[in-house]
Write a protein that holds these residues in place. Structure first.
Motif, short mmCIF file in Angstrom:
data_model
loop_
_atom_site.label_atom_id
_atom_site.label_comp_id
_atom_site.label_asym_id
_atom_site.label_seq_id
_atom_site.Cartn_x
_atom_site.Cartn_y
_atom_site.Cartn_z
N SER A 1 0.85 -1.19 0.00
CA SER A 1 0.00 0.00 0.00
C SER A 1 0.88 1.24 0.00
O SER A 1 1.84 1.32 0.77
N TYR B 1 0.89 5.55 0.18
CA TYR B 1 0.13 6.72 0.54
C TYR B 1 0.82 7.95 -0.02
O TYR B 1 2.04 8.03 -0.09
N GLN C 1 -1.79 12.50 2.36
CA GLN C 1 -2.45 11.56 3.26
C GLN C 1 -1.62 11.33 4.52
O GLN C 1 -2.14 11.32 5.63
#
Length: 64
Positions: free
Chosen positions: A29, A31, A35
């Motif tokens: 993941s 970001y 964020q």
């Protein structure tokens, strides 16, 4: 036990025997900087708020 092709479609979805274990899929993941900044700001505000409430409780503990 022998299964014919016509029986496989009736027993299992897509005519395939289901696997006997769960498969694990790893996904990285990522970001964006925005964020991460927002999460960091909320974390700092939460820490400051908890320190403020702790100070308030300690300073007012003898007040009834």
């Amino acid at each position: 036990m022998t299964l014919f092709d016509s029986q496989l479609n009736k027993l299992w979805k897509d005519g395939k025997v289901p696997v006997d274990e769960t498969t694990k899929e790893r996904k990285v993941s990522t970001y964006s900087i925005l964020q991460l900044s927002v999460i960091g700001v909320f974390a700092v505000f939460g820490l400051l708020y908890s320190i403020l409430l702790l100070h308030f409780n300690i300073s007012k503990r003898n007040h009834k």
